[in-house]
Motif scaffolding. Structure first.
Motif, PDB file in Angstrom:
ATOM      1  N   ALA A  12      53.916  28.439  41.231  1.00 30.57           N
ATOM      2  CA  ALA A  12      52.598  28.781  41.757  1.00 30.57           C
ATOM      3  C   ALA A  12      52.401  30.285  41.855  1.00 30.57           C
ATOM      4  N   GLY A  13      53.461  31.019  42.151  1.00 28.03           N
ATOM      5  CA  GLY A  13      53.346  32.467  42.247  1.00 28.03           C
ATOM      6  C   GLY A  13      52.975  33.097  40.920  1.00 28.03           C
ATOM      7  N   ALA A  14      53.581  32.601  39.838  1.00 31.14           N
ATOM      8  CA  ALA A  14      53.255  33.129  38.515  1.00 31.14           C
ATOM      9  C   ALA A  14      51.814  32.800  38.139  1.00 31.14           C
ATOM     10  N   VAL A  15      51.367  31.596  38.490  1.00 31.08           N
ATOM     11  CA  VAL A  15      49.975  31.221  38.226  1.00 31.08           C
ATOM     12  C   VAL A  15      49.029  32.153  38.966  1.00 31.08           C
ATOM     13  N   GLU A  16      49.341  32.427  40.218  1.00 36.51           N
ATOM     14  CA  GLU A  16      48.491  33.286  41.044  1.00 36.51           C
ATOM     15  C   GLU A  16      48.337  34.676  40.426  1.00 36.51           C
ATOM     16  N   SER A  17      49.416  35.216  39.889  1.00 39.09           N
ATOM     17  CA  SER A  17      49.341  36.553  39.295  1.00 39.09           C
ATOM     18  C   SER A  17      48.526  36.549  38.007  1.00 39.09           C
ATOM     19  N   ARG A  18      48.552  35.432  37.277  1.00 43.59           N
ATOM     20  CA  ARG A  18      47.839  35.384  36.003  1.00 43.59           C
ATOM     21  C   ARG A  18      46.359  35.080  36.166  1.00 43.59           C
ATOM     22  N   ARG A  27      44.099  33.984  44.698  1.00 46.21           N
ATOM     23  CA  ARG A  27      45.048  33.210  45.485  1.00 46.21           C
ATOM     24  C   ARG A  27      45.101  31.769  44.976  1.00 46.21           C
ATOM     25  N   PHE A  28      46.323  31.246  44.853  1.00 46.02           N
ATOM     26  CA  PHE A  28      46.506  29.843  44.502  1.00 46.02           C
ATOM     27  C   PHE A  28      47.522  29.255  45.471  1.00 46.02           C
ATOM     28  N   ASP A  29      47.063  28.365  46.346  1.00 49.16           N
ATOM     29  CA  ASP A  29      47.949  27.823  47.375  1.00 49.16           C
ATOM     30  C   ASP A  29      47.981  26.300  47.337  1.00 49.16           C
ATOM     31  N   GLY A  30      48.083  25.761  46.133  1.00 54.46           N
ATOM     32  CA  GLY A  30      48.285  24.325  46.007  1.00 54.46           C
ATOM     33  C   GLY A  30      47.025  23.551  45.718  1.00 54.46           C
ATOM     34  N   PRO A  31      47.017  22.263  46.072  1.00 56.57           N
ATOM     35  CA  PRO A  31      45.901  21.377  45.726  1.00 56.57           C
ATOM     36  C   PRO A  31      44.586  21.849  46.334  1.00 56.57           C
ATOM     37  N   PRO A  32      43.454  21.421  45.766  1.00 55.98           N
ATOM     38  CA  PRO A  32      42.155  21.803  46.333  1.00 55.98           C
ATOM     39  C   PRO A  32      41.861  21.133  47.669  1.00 55.98           C
ATOM     40  N   PHE A  33      42.595  20.092  48.036  1.00 54.58           N
ATOM     41  CA  PHE A  33      42.502  19.537  49.382  1.00 54.58           C
ATOM     42  C   PHE A  33      43.323  20.415  50.326  1.00 54.58           C
ATOM     43  N   LYS A  34      42.678  21.000  51.340  1.00 56.90           N
ATOM     44  CA  LYS A  34      43.340  21.925  52.257  1.00 56.90           C
ATOM     45  C   LYS A  34      43.413  21.328  53.662  1.00 56.90           C
ATOM     46  N   PRO A  35      44.617  21.308  54.280  1.00 58.08           N
ATOM     47  CA  PRO A  35      44.735  20.795  55.649  1.00 58.08           C
ATOM     48  C   PRO A  35      43.988  21.682  56.640  1.00 58.08           C
ATOM     49  N   LYS A  86      45.576  37.041  20.142  1.00 61.11           N
ATOM     50  CA  LYS A  86      45.815  36.186  21.300  1.00 61.11           C
ATOM     51  C   LYS A  86      44.502  35.740  21.938  1.00 61.11           C
ATOM     52  N   LEU A  87      44.474  34.463  22.276  1.00 61.43           N
ATOM     53  CA  LEU A  87      43.294  33.859  22.891  1.00 61.43           C
ATOM     54  C   LEU A  87      43.646  33.361  24.286  1.00 61.43           C
ATOM     55  N   PRO A  88      42.676  33.369  25.202  1.00 62.43           N
ATOM     56  CA  PRO A  88      42.946  32.836  26.541  1.00 62.43           C
ATOM     57  C   PRO A  88      43.144  31.327  26.493  1.00 62.43           C
ATOM     58  N   ILE A  89      44.023  30.821  27.349  1.00 59.98           N
ATOM     59  CA  ILE A  89      44.223  29.382  27.484  1.00 59.98           C
ATOM     60  C   ILE A  89      43.909  28.984  28.922  1.00 59.98           C
ATOM     61  N   TYR A  90      43.517  27.726  29.101  1.00 59.28           N
ATOM     62  CA  TYR A  90      43.001  27.264  30.386  1.00 59.28           C
ATOM     63  C   TYR A  90      43.686  25.968  30.809  1.00 59.28           C
ATOM     64  N   ASP A  91      43.756  25.773  32.115  1.00 61.61           N
ATOM     65  CA  ASP A  91      44.284  24.543  32.693  1.00 61.61           C
ATOM     66  C   ASP A  91      43.268  24.021  33.702  1.00 61.61           C
ATOM     67  N   PRO A  92      42.503  22.971  33.367  1.00 56.88           N
ATOM     68  CA  PRO A  92      41.454  22.478  34.274  1.00 56.88           C
ATOM     69  C   PRO A  92      41.976  21.955  35.605  1.00 56.88           C
ATOM     70  N   MET A  93      43.279  21.690  35.718  1.00 56.98           N
ATOM     71  CA  MET A  93      43.829  21.256  36.998  1.00 56.98           C
ATOM     72  C   MET A  93      44.094  22.436  37.933  1.00 56.98           C
ATOM     73  N   ILE A  94      44.031  23.659  37.396  1.00 56.11           N
ATOM     74  CA  ILE A  94      44.235  24.865  38.203  1.00 56.11           C
ATOM     75  C   ILE A  94      42.916  25.579  38.450  1.00 56.11           C
ATOM     76  N   SER A  95      42.124  25.755  37.395  1.00 49.68           N
ATOM     77  CA  SER A  95      40.845  26.451  37.520  1.00 49.68           C
ATOM     78  C   SER A  95      39.955  26.079  36.344  1.00 49.68           C
ATOM     79  N   GLU A  96      38.658  25.968  36.602  1.00 53.85           N
ATOM     80  CA  GLU A  96      37.713  25.707  35.522  1.00 53.85           C
ATOM     81  C   GLU A  96      37.495  26.940  34.661  1.00 53.85           C
ATOM     82  N   ASP A  97      37.428  28.103  35.290  1.00 51.57           N
ATOM     83  CA  ASP A  97      36.929  29.276  34.579  1.00 51.57           C
ATOM     84  C   ASP A  97      37.951  30.385  34.369  1.00 51.57           C
ATOM     85  N   ARG A  98      39.113  30.328  35.014  1.00 49.52           N
ATOM     86  CA  ARG A  98      40.077  31.424  34.921  1.00 49.52           C
ATOM     87  C   ARG A  98      41.209  31.064  33.967  1.00 49.52           C
ATOM     88  N   ALA A  99      41.478  31.960  33.015  1.00 50.76           N
ATOM     89  CA  ALA A  99      42.548  31.729  32.050  1.00 50.76           C
ATOM     90  C   ALA A  99      43.902  31.796  32.743  1.00 50.76           C
TER      91      ALA A  99
END
Length: 543
Positions: A204-210, A214-222, A81-94
């Motif tokens: 989003a909760g599953a993403v946060e655990s993996r 913390r993952f609380d939505g878009p990188p733009f924060k109110p 098994k190899l790590p997979i990445y999503d650049p829309m969620i994080s650059e460096d975290r699988a």
């Protein structure tokens, strides 16, 4: 004439026609146009070498990556098994793990491009052309044909500073250098995605655990004071419910503005014992673009502005009741320059807007039309002094990769009316990296190795190019061996051109201009292992 005689006559005529057609095709290939296969990812994502196109399971975002560093291990164990990445969620975290055989199950060959040969016998090469040429350091080896972007030449000086290209006449001083700005049609082709609001995770909760943070939505924060009036965290359509002033701040720790390239995601070294990447070699990038569709309830009262803190200055882009204004401030808040224009909202008050800071230029566009544009001129030394924290020339020359480049900050302001925002996208520009030469990468057979800063990056020693010399760089700067690195040319190249200048490409080595991708890497037929279905949607002209 009998049928037998007619057939006897047709056979030699058919053979003659085929021979003529074959001869014409050979002549056409030899003198007019020829196909080449892109071998590596040095121009990615503009042009792809061998790659895998991967769609992430959480957001559905699709990107291409270079599988070179994975192939050997996967061949030995397809179930590892190899790590997979999503650049829309994080650059460096699988975001998870996947069996290597499945991850690399859709390896594609490089793009096939058509090259206009001998075009440069009649026309001068243009800056920003994508060019095929003979590799000056190895013109007969397996990598004898290179493809890069031409960034300078034909009798000028060229200097790379803070990711951009500066040029001056051959007799010019450092203060005479001016930034080389790309035409809009080329700039549109080279923007690199940082964030796109169309891609949100299903859970989003599953993403946060993996990703173990913390993952609380878009990188733009109110802002905290108005956060309760925002709908933004788990939807593509953002909205703000009241007319009071509010703002969105970019979360630099979630998606930084840097020269990270998803194509290189398996080239970045992993952190030992963690499903994370080490991104120490990426550099902050301040040439950015924000695009969005904003629909205010009351277009006559609505105002919005974007503030970019970059290079020790503040750049403000504003839309205010029909007036567009770009303004530049120094570190003390003094206004240095401003330019205003007018705009008309679209149907229903729609603002299809673009705010861009690119090549020392501020641009506001509404509905695809530029409505305000401000160009400012810094020479390369001024640019470095503003871009690098506590800039010291001697320290920069000794270790250009070790300096601290100021990180940009972004704030988006709104007021005057409730509104909705859709299709938010942030892109960054190409960034030509600097560093020091690695003499081990220079061929001993080509002569004495050269040490020092990468070619064309030393502020006091710019590249000086003769009328038949050109500087070539890859769009994927962090993974491109190009004019910055080459060193001395091969003796055969010297013999063919009569020019032993290191690092450059002589006019006689130019093959032609890359014209179009006529056969993108084909799609694979599911379950067969054969990649034969043409990916027609990715056929394109090369910009």
């Amino acid at each position: 004439m009998s049928e037998t005689s007619k057939r006897d006559t047709d056979i030699p005529e058919t053979i003659q026609s085929l021979l003529v057609a074959f001869a014409i095709a050979l002549a056409f290939r030899g003198f007019v146009i020829e196909g080449f296969v892109i071998p590596t990812g040095s121009m990615a994502p503009t042009l792809m070498g061998q790659h895998v196109r991967f769609q992430t399971p959480d957001t559905g975002y699709e990107y291409a990556f270079d599988p070179t560093n994975l192939i050997r291990g996967v061949k030995q164990n397809t179930e590892a098994k190899l790590p997979i990445y999503d650049p829309m969620i994080s650059e460096d975290r699988a975001i998870g793990l996947m069996p290597g055989g499945r991850l690399l199950g859709n390896i594609r060959m490089g793009d096939r491009v058509l090259v206009l040969k001998y075009l440069y016998e009649f026309f001068e090469p243009d800056r920003w052309d994508v060019v095929v040429f003979k590799n000056p350091v190895d013109p007969i080896g397996p990598s004898q044909n290179y493809i890069k972007r031409l960034v300078g030449g034909g009798g000028e000086q060229v200097l790379l500073a803070d990711g951009d290209v500066f040029t001056a006449p051959t007799d010019g001083e450092l203060a005479d250098f001016r930034i080389a700005r790309r035409p809009r049609y080329i700039q549109e082709a080279v923007w690199q995605p940082v964030y796109d609001s169309n891609y949100i995770p299903l859970d989003a909760g599953a993403v946060e655990s993996r990703i173990k943070r913390r993952f609380d939505g878009p990188p733009f924060k109110p802002s905290q004071a108005t956060a309760s009036n925002w709908t933004i965290s788990d939807t593509r359509d953002w909205s703000f419910a009241v007319e009071t002033r509010t703002r969105l701040d970019w979360a630099e720790d979630q998606l930084p503005f840097d020269d990270f390239n998803a194509y290189n995601i398996y080239r970045y070294p992993p952190l030992r014992g963690e499903r994370r990447l080490s991104l120490r070699d990426v550099d902050p990038v301040s040439d950015l673009r924000l695009t969005a569709a904003v629909v205010p309830d009351d277009a006559t009262e609505f105002k919005t502005s974007l503030e970019l803190m970059a290079r020790g200055h503040r750049f403000v882009f504003g839309l205010d009741q029909g007036t567009a204004k770009v303004e530049m401030f120094d570190a003390d808040g003094r206004s240095l320059r401003e330019v205003s224009g007018t705009y008309e909202p679209g149907p229903g008050g729609l603002l299809d807007l673009e705010f861009a800071h690119i090549d020392q230029t501020m641009i506001i566009a509404v509905g695809g039309e530029d409505v305000a544009r401000l160009e400012y001129e810094w020479d390369p030394m001024t640019r470095l002094e503003n871009a690098i924290d506590s800039f010291d020339l001697d320290r920069y020359r000794a270790n250009p990769s070790g300096v601290e480049i100021r990180r940009p900050r972004l704030t988006w302001n709104f007021e005057g009316s409730p509104f909705e925002v859709r299709r938010v996208r942030v892109d960054r520009d190409l960034y030509y990296k600097t560093g020091r030469l690695d003499t081990r990468q220079q061929a001993a057979a080509n002569g004495e190795r050269i040490d020092g800063m990468l070619y064309a990056t030393h502020p006091l020693e710019p590249a000086r190019l003769g009328p038949d010399q050109f500087l070539m760089l890859g769009d994927n700067s962090g993974a491109s061996r190009d004019s910055r690195y080459w060193g001395r040319p091969h003796p055969l190249a010297v013999g063919a051109t009569g020019d032993d200048t290191p690092f450059i490409v002589h006019r006689d080595l130019l093959v032609g201009k890359a014209w179009c991708v006529y056969f993108p890497a084909p799609n694979r037929i599911e379950g067969t292992g054969y990649s034969v279905v043409p990916d027609i949607g990715r056929m394109r002209f090369i910009r």
